[in-house]
Write a protein that holds these residues in place. Sequence first.
Motif, short mmCIF file in Angstrom:
data_model
loop_
_atom_site.label_atom_id
_atom_site.label_comp_id
_atom_site.label_asym_id
_atom_site.label_seq_id
_atom_site.Cartn_x
_atom_site.Cartn_y
_atom_site.Cartn_z
N MET A 1 87.64 64.49 59.64
CA MET A 1 86.54 64.01 58.83
C MET A 1 85.35 63.60 59.70
SD MET A 1 86.02 63.66 55.72
CE MET A 1 85.14 62.84 54.48
N PHE A 2 85.61 63.28 60.94
CA PHE A 2 84.53 62.86 61.84
C PHE A 2 83.58 64.02 62.14
CE2 PHE A 2 82.99 62.60 66.26
CZ PHE A 2 82.17 61.51 66.13
N TRP A 3 84.14 65.21 62.43
CA TRP A 3 83.32 66.33 62.86
C TRP A 3 82.38 66.83 61.74
CZ3 TRP A 3 82.65 66.39 67.69
CH2 TRP A 3 83.67 66.03 68.55
N PRO A 4 82.87 66.96 60.51
CA PRO A 4 81.93 67.37 59.46
C PRO A 4 80.80 66.36 59.25
CG PRO A 4 84.17 67.69 58.71
CD PRO A 4 84.23 66.96 60.01
N MET A 5 81.09 65.08 59.31
CA MET A 5 80.04 64.06 59.15
C MET A 5 79.06 64.11 60.31
SD MET A 5 82.26 60.92 57.62
CE MET A 5 80.86 59.82 57.48
N LEU A 6 79.57 64.34 61.51
CA LEU A 6 78.70 64.47 62.67
C LEU A 6 77.80 65.69 62.53
CD1 LEU A 6 77.89 63.45 65.48
CD2 LEU A 6 79.67 64.97 66.42
N ALA A 7 78.36 66.79 62.06
CA ALA A 7 77.57 68.01 61.88
C ALA A 7 76.47 67.78 60.84
CB ALA A 7 78.48 69.16 61.45
N ILE A 8 76.79 67.10 59.75
CA ILE A 8 75.78 66.82 58.73
C ILE A 8 74.69 65.90 59.29
CG2 ILE A 8 75.40 65.64 56.53
CD1 ILE A 8 78.15 66.74 55.68
N ALA A 9 75.09 64.89 60.05
CA ALA A 9 74.11 63.96 60.63
C ALA A 9 73.20 64.68 61.62
CB ALA A 9 74.83 62.80 61.31
N LEU A 10 73.77 65.53 62.46
CA LEU A 10 72.96 66.27 63.42
C LEU A 10 72.04 67.27 62.72
CD1 LEU A 10 75.49 66.90 66.33
CD2 LEU A 10 73.57 65.29 66.27
N GLY A 11 72.54 67.87 61.65
CA GLY A 11 71.69 68.78 60.88
C GLY A 11 70.51 68.05 60.26
N PHE A 12 70.76 66.87 59.73
CA PHE A 12 69.67 66.07 59.16
C PHE A 12 68.67 65.69 60.24
CE2 PHE A 12 67.78 61.96 58.16
CZ PHE A 12 67.14 62.28 56.97
N CYS A 13 69.16 65.29 61.41
CA CYS A 13 68.25 64.93 62.51
C CYS A 13 67.43 66.14 62.94
CB CYS A 13 69.04 64.38 63.69
SG CYS A 13 69.75 62.75 63.39
N GLY A 14 68.05 67.31 62.98
CA GLY A 14 67.33 68.52 63.34
C GLY A 14 66.22 68.84 62.35
N ILE A 15 66.53 68.70 61.07
CA ILE A 15 65.52 68.95 60.04
C ILE A 15 64.40 67.92 60.14
CG2 ILE A 15 65.11 68.93 57.55
CD1 ILE A 15 67.87 70.25 57.24
N ALA A 16 64.74 66.68 60.43
CA ALA A 16 63.72 65.64 60.56
C ALA A 16 62.80 65.95 61.75
CB ALA A 16 64.37 64.28 60.73
N VAL A 17 63.36 66.38 62.86
CA VAL A 17 62.56 66.72 64.04
C VAL A 17 61.65 67.90 63.72
CG1 VAL A 17 62.68 67.68 66.38
CG2 VAL A 17 64.13 65.75 65.75
N LEU A 18 62.18 68.92 63.04
CA LEU A 18 61.35 70.06 62.67
C LEU A 18 60.23 69.65 61.72
CD1 LEU A 18 64.00 72.89 62.21
CD2 LEU A 18 62.35 72.62 64.07
N GLY A 19 60.50 68.71 60.82
CA GLY A 19 59.47 68.22 59.92
C GLY A 19 58.35 67.52 60.66
N VAL A 20 58.71 66.69 61.63
CA VAL A 20 57.70 65.99 62.43
C VAL A 20 56.86 66.98 63.21
CG1 VAL A 20 57.38 64.44 64.39
CG2 VAL A 20 58.97 63.83 62.57
N LEU A 21 57.51 67.98 63.80
CA LEU A 21 56.77 68.99 64.55
C LEU A 21 55.86 69.81 63.64
CD1 LEU A 21 59.51 70.23 67.03
CD2 LEU A 21 57.57 68.72 67.51
N ALA A 22 56.31 70.10 62.44
CA ALA A 22 55.49 70.85 61.49
C ALA A 22 54.24 70.05 61.12
CB ALA A 22 56.29 71.19 60.25
N ILE A 23 54.39 68.75 60.94
CA ILE A 23 53.24 67.90 60.61
C ILE A 23 52.26 67.88 61.77
CG2 ILE A 23 52.54 65.52 60.19
CD1 ILE A 23 55.14 65.24 58.54
N ARG A 24 52.77 67.79 62.99
CA ARG A 24 51.88 67.78 64.16
C ARG A 24 51.13 69.10 64.29
NH1 ARG A 24 54.54 65.81 69.51
NH2 ARG A 24 52.38 66.07 70.13
N VAL A 25 51.81 70.22 64.05
CA VAL A 25 51.16 71.53 64.11
C VAL A 25 50.08 71.62 63.03
CG1 VAL A 25 51.52 73.99 63.69
CG2 VAL A 25 53.08 72.75 65.19
N PHE A 26 50.36 71.13 61.84
CA PHE A 26 49.38 71.16 60.75
C PHE A 26 48.14 70.34 61.12
CE2 PHE A 26 47.67 69.18 56.90
CZ PHE A 26 47.27 70.31 56.22
#
Length: 65
Positions: A1-26
């Motif tokens: 159960m730890f690994w799926p939760m970690l994968a979801i958390a890392l995926g969310f962090c990745g999407i958040a980082v991409l969102g911040v970078l998209a805003i900076r590019v805009f």
Amino acid sequence: MFWPMLAIALGFCGIAVLGVLAIRVFVEAQRLGHQVASTTRRINRAAEELEVAATRLARTGDAVR
């Protein structure tokens, strides 16, 4: 159960980082667009001034002859 939760958390962090970078590019694209517009206005103004100066010079040259 730890690994799926970690994968979801890392995926969310990745999407958040991409969102911040998209805003900076805009924001930078907007700034570049404003600079291009400003430069275009300055070039047009300089071209008009050059045209007026060339017209005056042509009149002066005709008057000298």
